[in-house]
Design a protein around this motif. Structure first.
Motif, PDB file in Angstrom:
ATOM      1  N   ALA A 216       0.831  -1.217   0.000  1.00  0.00           N
ATOM      2  CA  ALA A 216       0.000   0.000   0.000  1.00  0.00           C
ATOM      3  C   ALA A 216       0.858   1.257   0.000  1.00  0.00           C
ATOM      4  CB  ALA A 216      -0.901   0.009   1.232  1.00  0.00           C
ATOM      5  N   ASP A 217       0.426   2.255  -0.771  1.00  0.00           N
ATOM      6  CA  ASP A 217       1.041   3.581  -0.733  1.00  0.00           C
ATOM      7  C   ASP A 217       0.386   4.426   0.349  1.00  0.00           C
ATOM      8  OD1 ASP A 217       2.834   3.684  -3.248  1.00  0.00           O
ATOM      9  OD2 ASP A 217       0.941   2.860  -3.997  1.00  0.00           O
ATOM     10  N   VAL A 218      -0.916   4.213   0.534  1.00  0.00           N
ATOM     11  CA  VAL A 218      -1.685   4.989   1.510  1.00  0.00           C
ATOM     12  C   VAL A 218      -2.572   4.024   2.305  1.00  0.00           C
ATOM     13  CG1 VAL A 218      -3.466   6.765   1.810  1.00  0.00           C
ATOM     14  CG2 VAL A 218      -1.763   7.021  -0.015  1.00  0.00           C
ATOM     15  N   VAL A 219      -2.542   4.141   3.614  1.00  0.00           N
ATOM     16  CA  VAL A 219      -3.480   3.385   4.459  1.00  0.00           C
ATOM     17  C   VAL A 219      -4.331   4.410   5.194  1.00  0.00           C
ATOM     18  CG1 VAL A 219      -3.697   1.891   6.478  1.00  0.00           C
ATOM     19  CG2 VAL A 219      -2.021   1.332   4.704  1.00  0.00           C
ATOM     20  N   TYR A 220      -5.642   4.232   5.095  1.00  0.00           N
ATOM     21  CA  TYR A 220      -6.581   5.238   5.617  1.00  0.00           C
ATOM     22  C   TYR A 220      -7.518   4.556   6.615  1.00  0.00           C
ATOM     23  CZ  TYR A 220      -9.540   9.460   5.094  1.00  0.00           C
ATOM     24  OH  TYR A 220     -10.223  10.644   5.290  1.00  0.00           O
ATOM     25  N   THR A 221      -7.769   5.208   7.714  1.00  0.00           N
ATOM     26  CA  THR A 221      -8.745   4.641   8.639  1.00  0.00           C
ATOM     27  C   THR A 221      -9.642   5.730   9.231  1.00  0.00           C
ATOM     28  OG1 THR A 221      -9.066   3.063  10.448  1.00  0.00           O
ATOM     29  CG2 THR A 221      -7.305   4.701  10.738  1.00  0.00           C
ATOM     30  N   ASP A 222     -10.660   5.302   9.929  1.00  0.00           N
ATOM     31  CA  ASP A 222     -11.650   6.210  10.531  1.00  0.00           C
ATOM     32  C   ASP A 222     -12.237   5.472  11.737  1.00  0.00           C
ATOM     33  OD1 ASP A 222     -13.507   8.262  10.958  1.00  0.00           O
ATOM     34  OD2 ASP A 222     -14.846   7.631   9.343  1.00  0.00           O
ATOM     35  N   VAL A 223     -13.016   6.180  12.512  1.00  0.00           N
ATOM     36  CA  VAL A 223     -13.596   5.611  13.741  1.00  0.00           C
ATOM     37  C   VAL A 223     -14.402   4.336  13.462  1.00  0.00           C
ATOM     38  CG1 VAL A 223     -13.702   7.768  15.010  1.00  0.00           C
ATOM     39  CG2 VAL A 223     -15.607   7.171  13.495  1.00  0.00           C
ATOM     40  N   TRP A 224     -14.510   3.505  14.492  1.00  0.00           N
ATOM     41  CA  TRP A 224     -15.272   2.265  14.348  1.00  0.00           C
ATOM     42  C   TRP A 224     -16.777   2.490  14.561  1.00  0.00           C
ATOM     43  CZ3 TRP A 224     -11.407  -1.057  17.732  1.00  0.00           C
ATOM     44  CH2 TRP A 224     -10.285  -1.357  16.949  1.00  0.00           C
ATOM     45  N   LEU A 225     -17.121   3.615  15.147  1.00  0.00           N
ATOM     46  CA  LEU A 225     -18.544   3.923  15.367  1.00  0.00           C
ATOM     47  C   LEU A 225     -18.766   5.383  14.980  1.00  0.00           C
ATOM     48  CD1 LEU A 225     -21.131   2.484  16.616  1.00  0.00           C
ATOM     49  CD2 LEU A 225     -20.678   3.864  18.636  1.00  0.00           C
ATOM     50  N   SER A 226     -19.495   5.593  13.901  1.00  0.00           N
ATOM     51  CA  SER A 226     -19.709   6.956  13.413  1.00  0.00           C
ATOM     52  C   SER A 226     -20.854   7.635  14.143  1.00  0.00           C
ATOM     53  CB  SER A 226     -20.034   6.913  11.916  1.00  0.00           C
ATOM     54  OG  SER A 226     -18.884   6.599  11.190  1.00  0.00           O
ATOM     55  N   MET A 227     -20.884   8.952  14.027  1.00  0.00           N
ATOM     56  CA  MET A 227     -21.959   9.735  14.642  1.00  0.00           C
ATOM     57  C   MET A 227     -23.315   9.237  14.145  1.00  0.00           C
ATOM     58  SD  MET A 227     -20.430  13.610  14.438  1.00  0.00           S
ATOM     59  CE  MET A 227     -19.756  13.516  12.789  1.00  0.00           C
ATOM     60  N   GLY A 228     -24.201   8.997  15.069  1.00  0.00           N
ATOM     61  CA  GLY A 228     -25.554   8.570  14.688  1.00  0.00           C
ATOM     62  C   GLY A 228     -25.723   7.060  14.661  1.00  0.00           C
ATOM     63  N   GLN A 229     -24.606   6.295  14.620  1.00  0.00           N
ATOM     64  CA  GLN A 229     -24.727   4.837  14.640  1.00  0.00           C
ATOM     65  C   GLN A 229     -25.001   4.401  16.076  1.00  0.00           C
ATOM     66  OE1 GLN A 229     -20.933   3.684  12.910  1.00  0.00           O
ATOM     67  NE2 GLN A 229     -21.875   3.328  10.908  1.00  0.00           N
TER      68      GLN A 229
ATOM     69  N   GLU B 173     -19.234  -2.618  22.198  1.00  0.00           N
ATOM     70  CA  GLU B 173     -18.377  -3.734  22.653  1.00  0.00           C
ATOM     71  C   GLU B 173     -18.330  -4.820  21.576  1.00  0.00           C
ATOM     72  OE1 GLU B 173     -16.303  -3.615  25.177  1.00  0.00           O
ATOM     73  OE2 GLU B 173     -17.076  -1.576  25.422  1.00  0.00           O
ATOM     74  N   LYS B 174     -19.475  -5.048  20.931  1.00  0.00           N
ATOM     75  CA  LYS B 174     -19.536  -6.048  19.856  1.00  0.00           C
ATOM     76  C   LYS B 174     -18.664  -5.588  18.682  1.00  0.00           C
ATOM     77  CE  LYS B 174     -22.919  -8.214  16.895  1.00  0.00           C
ATOM     78  NZ  LYS B 174     -23.982  -7.672  16.114  1.00  0.00           N
ATOM     79  N   ARG B 175     -18.763  -4.308  18.386  1.00  0.00           N
ATOM     80  CA  ARG B 175     -17.951  -3.746  17.304  1.00  0.00           C
ATOM     81  C   ARG B 175     -16.459  -3.904  17.599  1.00  0.00           C
ATOM     82  NH1 ARG B 175     -19.304   0.195  13.077  1.00  0.00           N
ATOM     83  NH2 ARG B 175     -21.500  -0.132  12.780  1.00  0.00           N
ATOM     84  N   LYS B 176     -16.079  -3.568  18.832  1.00  0.00           N
ATOM     85  CA  LYS B 176     -14.654  -3.637  19.185  1.00  0.00           C
ATOM     86  C   LYS B 176     -14.108  -5.035  18.906  1.00  0.00           C
ATOM     87  CE  LYS B 176     -14.049  -0.427  22.982  1.00  0.00           C
ATOM     88  NZ  LYS B 176     -13.813  -0.352  24.386  1.00  0.00           N
ATOM     89  N   LYS B 177     -14.906  -6.059  19.225  1.00  0.00           N
ATOM     90  CA  LYS B 177     -14.457  -7.439  18.963  1.00  0.00           C
ATOM     91  C   LYS B 177     -14.323  -7.668  17.469  1.00  0.00           C
ATOM     92  CE  LYS B 177     -16.219  -9.735  23.006  1.00  0.00           C
ATOM     93  NZ  LYS B 177     -17.577  -9.789  23.470  1.00  0.00           N
ATOM     94  N   ALA B 178     -15.325  -7.221  16.717  1.00  0.00           N
ATOM     95  CA  ALA B 178     -15.316  -7.444  15.256  1.00  0.00           C
ATOM     96  C   ALA B 178     -14.152  -6.725  14.583  1.00  0.00           C
ATOM     97  CB  ALA B 178     -16.638  -6.975  14.656  1.00  0.00           C
ATOM     98  N   PHE B 179     -13.760  -5.592  15.148  1.00  0.00           N
ATOM     99  CA  PHE B 179     -12.719  -4.750  14.515  1.00  0.00           C
ATOM    100  C   PHE B 179     -11.314  -5.004  15.084  1.00  0.00           C
ATOM    101  CE2 PHE B 179     -14.851  -1.680  11.707  1.00  0.00           C
ATOM    102  CZ  PHE B 179     -16.182  -1.931  12.003  1.00  0.00           C
TER     103      PHE B 179
END
Ligand code: CP
Ligand code: NVA
Length: 320
Positions: free
Chosen positions: A225-238, A243-249
């Motif tokens: 990869a030339d660029v690796v991009y990430t963002d929060v695991w839980l977005s505003m409004g979701q 805790e379930k998400r943290k395990k999945a991610f």
């Protein structure tokens, strides 16, 4: 005719190219101390139904630097909160201001505003997409990597609004994109289908076809990869169970170990705000030479290019 930016699927390749070029030019001129005031006497309205630091302040600053006036419109202080129809609000605001910048939950709302307005409407993030973010992010890639063409951009994390805009972008411009998400948190069929339809429409014009790969394997994804991009695991409004998400991610944190599979000069990007220890490790976020803060700065320069183009040049540019 007025133009909107609601989704990157609305843009042509030439629009992307023009905005990158103009944002980089405006940044250079600003750094040289050259004062550009093309929007004297113009104003924009900003309606933000979700929190924002970067997008709101950079749009306001962009407008001020261009000589115009930003007006922050708090929905709860307006008749919108007393159910005045969107269409009526849009028609009235069109008589006062020169463009509307809007961040909200339901993407349909920005579409409704755009349809009923005679001024440009700019999507500053919805549950569906964040187009201006990706415009300034690709500007950052051009700035640091020389070009986005031929570069491998890898998304690691949630198949959210920001990821959707990357998919939209890669279906218009020549960008090699890999989207790595945990199973069950991928890009929606709607986004895949609408982007694929756009790509097919343009396929005669482009030399690429299978330039977007979807995977559940973060290690395979970041290879070379030339660029690796990430963002929060839980977005505003979701409203998921975090805790379930943290395990999945769990395997989707951008950290040194994951990045060891990428090119040695890989550039890590994050739209921010970041959650250290979740989607990104502290040491990667604080690494010397990290571009996150330049990336955030570029939002202002890109927003200047967008405002100038939509307010002054909509007769010539094809944006939106
Ligand atoms: N990246 C971004 O849109 O940040 P804000 O939510 O602070 O505007
Ligand atoms: N995906 C994030 C982006 C914030 C800029 C959110 O919607 O909360």
């Amino acid at each position: 005719m007025k133009k909107d930016i609601l989704s990157l699927l609305d843009l042509e390749v030439g629009d992307f190219t023009y905005l990158f070029h103009r944002a980089i030019e405006l940044k250079k001129r600003f750094k040289q101390g050259i004062v550009d005031r093309p929007l004297i006497g113009k104003s924009i309205g900003l309606i933000f139904d979700k929190k924002s630091t970067r997008t709101r302040v950079s749009f306001e600053t962009a407008m001020i630097q261009l000589g115009g006036t930003p007006i922050y419109i708090r929905s709860t202080d307006t008749q919108i909160s007393r159910n005045e129809p969107v269409e009526d609000t849009a028609r009235v605001l069109s008589r006062y201001i020169d463009a509307l910048v809007m961040r909200t939950f339901d993407h349909k709302l920005v579409q409704q505003f755009a349809k009923a307005s005679t001024i440009p409407v700019i999507n500053a993030l919805t549950d569906y997409s964040h187009p201006c973010q990706i415009l300034s992010d690709i500007m950052t890639i051009i700035e640091f990597k020389g070009s986005y063409e031929g570069k491998k951009v890898v998304w690691i994390g949630d198949g959210n609004n920001v990821a959707n805009s990357w998919v939209n972008a890669a279906s218009v411009i020549d960008l090699n994109l890999v989207i790595a998400t945990p199973e069950g948190y991928g890009i929606s069929d709607y986004v895949k289908e609408s982007s694929a339809a756009r790509r097919d429409l343009d396929s005669k014009k482009h030399k690429f076809s299978n330039n977007i790969i979807f995977t559940n394997d973060p290690i395979e994804a970041v290879k070379d990869a030339d660029v690796v991009y990430t963002d929060v695991w839980l977005s505003m409004g979701q409203e998921d169970d975090f805790e379930k998400r943290k395990k999945a991610f769990r395997d989707f944190q951008v950290n040194r170990e994951l990045l060891s599979n990428a090119k040695p000069d890989v550039m890590v990007m994050h739209c921010l705000p970041a959650h250290r220890g979740e989607e990104i490790s502290e040491d990667v976020l604080e690494a010397p030479g990290a571009v996150f803060w330049d990336q955030a700065e570029n939002k202002c320069h890109m927003h200047k290019a967008i405002l100038e183009t939509l307010i002054l040049k909509t007769g010539t540019a094809k944006v939106g």
